[in-house]
Design an enzyme around this catalytic site. Sequence first.
Site, PDB file in Angstrom:
ATOM      1  CG  ASN A  32       0.951  -4.723  -5.987  1.00  0.00           C
ATOM      2  OD1 ASN A  32       0.265  -4.013  -5.265  1.00  0.00           O
ATOM      3  ND2 ASN A  32       2.245  -4.909  -5.796  1.00  0.00           N
ATOM      4  CB  THR A  35      -1.590  -2.188   1.294  1.00  0.00           C
ATOM      5  OG1 THR A  35      -1.325  -1.188   0.309  1.00  0.00           O
ATOM      6  CG2 THR A  35      -0.293  -2.578   1.988  1.00  0.00           C
ATOM      7  N   GLY A  36      -3.886  -2.923  -1.156  1.00  0.00           N
ATOM      8  CA  GLY A  36      -5.228  -2.626  -1.684  1.00  0.00           C
ATOM      9  C   GLY A  36      -6.140  -3.836  -1.523  1.00  0.00           C
ATOM     10  CB  SER A  75       2.874   3.979  -1.657  1.00  0.00           C
ATOM     11  OG  SER A  75       3.826   3.822  -0.602  1.00  0.00           O
ATOM     12  N   GLY A 102       7.594   8.096 -16.681  1.00  0.00           N
ATOM     13  CA  GLY A 102       7.963   7.703 -18.044  1.00  0.00           C
ATOM     14  C   GLY A 102       6.722   7.520 -18.910  1.00  0.00           C
ATOM     15  CE  LYS A 105      10.948  12.156 -22.110  1.00  0.00           C
ATOM     16  NZ  LYS A 105      11.616  10.916 -22.530  1.00  0.00           N
ATOM     17  CE1 TYR A 145       4.020   6.214   2.191  1.00  0.00           C
ATOM     18  CE2 TYR A 145       4.010   7.765   4.030  1.00  0.00           C
ATOM     19  CZ  TYR A 145       3.415   7.249   2.895  1.00  0.00           C
ATOM     20  OH  TYR A 145       2.229   7.778   2.452  1.00  0.00           O
ATOM     21  CE  LYS A 149       4.080   8.072  -0.954  1.00  0.00           C
ATOM     22  NZ  LYS A 149       3.275   7.900  -2.185  1.00  0.00           N
ATOM     23  CE1 TYR A 159      11.746  11.254 -15.096  1.00  0.00           C
ATOM     24  CE2 TYR A 159      10.227  11.179 -16.943  1.00  0.00           C
ATOM     25  CZ  TYR A 159      11.276  10.634 -16.234  1.00  0.00           C
ATOM     26  OH  TYR A 159      11.866   9.472 -16.685  1.00  0.00           O
TER      27      TYR A 159
END
Length: 310
Positions: A32, A35-36, A75, A102, A105, A145, A149, A159
């Site tokens: 999104n 920060t990228g 993140s 999810g 899975k 942070y 994490k 999971y």
Amino acid sequence: MRTLITGGAGFIGSHLCERFLTEGHDVVCLDNFITGNPLNIQHLHGNPRFTFLRHNISNPVEIDGPIDNILHFASPASPVDYLRHPIPTLKVGSLGTHNTLGLAKAKNASFLLASTSEVYGDPEKHPQKEDYWGNVNPIGIRGVYDEAKRFAEAMTMAYHRSHGINTHIVRIFNTYGPRMRLDDGRVVPNLMGQALRGEPLTVYGDGGQTRSFCFVSDLVDGIFRLLHADFHEPVNLGNPNEVSILDFAKEILSLSGSKSQIDFKPLPQDDPKVRRPDITRARTLLGWEPKVDRHEGMKRTLEFFRGALG
Ligand code: UDP
């Protein structure tokens, strides 16, 4: 093989996109741009095996077609970035991890979580081994942070245990190299940028605190190996070559030929005093160890920042 990389337009994410394309995978890169940076993946758009999805992974996502692997790297990851975006940081570590698990899975995909040496907090054990539980201040400025994490690791193990998902957890120690953002606030871009601009180098505290810096290509190689390992507990990846921040600043001055002075500034709250990975587990399990020595990596990174500064 079709591999989804969240945070794929980030510093490490974009190197992972390249590596998985080179290995013959189809890559779906999701980001999104909080920060990228779109420039990090600009050169990949012409590749027919590369797809980009602009999406915030803290919101549910649906992806058409099969997915074999999911690497959850989205993140904010530098102290300055997660202080600037505390709630998105908490959300992407919790909701984003839930959403990607999810998806794993639903698609029966393998999963790899980007965790961090920050789960060890300001460590009372040195070097840090994976069985150390850490010393984290949950309500300190880094808590957003660190705790996100730690929650993400707990969710990933749940999971694995409850749903039998093939999960992996990498604890990433300080990593540097081309495509770091000059303004991400971390010590490598800050000091290299200052040295190249002829400004004073800002060393926080007395510079006696230590870090151990891993070049990004070494890290990416370890991650690729870990994804294929039959192992589900966390694995440290980092370079065990430890240096004080003051010595690191002096190395930058000497490698860049800069005449800048060193300017001592206050140490930020909860700044870890030492950090060095014990990589015995990665060595034994993955046959991995870092290959790029710090001076070589620093030279390549300085070259990148020289170009970025024009
Ligand atoms: N640091 C520094 N000057 C800077 C930026 C960071 O002395 O301009 C120090 C910081 O206090 C810490 C170390 O360098 O001790 C590494 O900081 P960074 O933000 O890169 O990441 P951290 O390892 O703390 O997550």
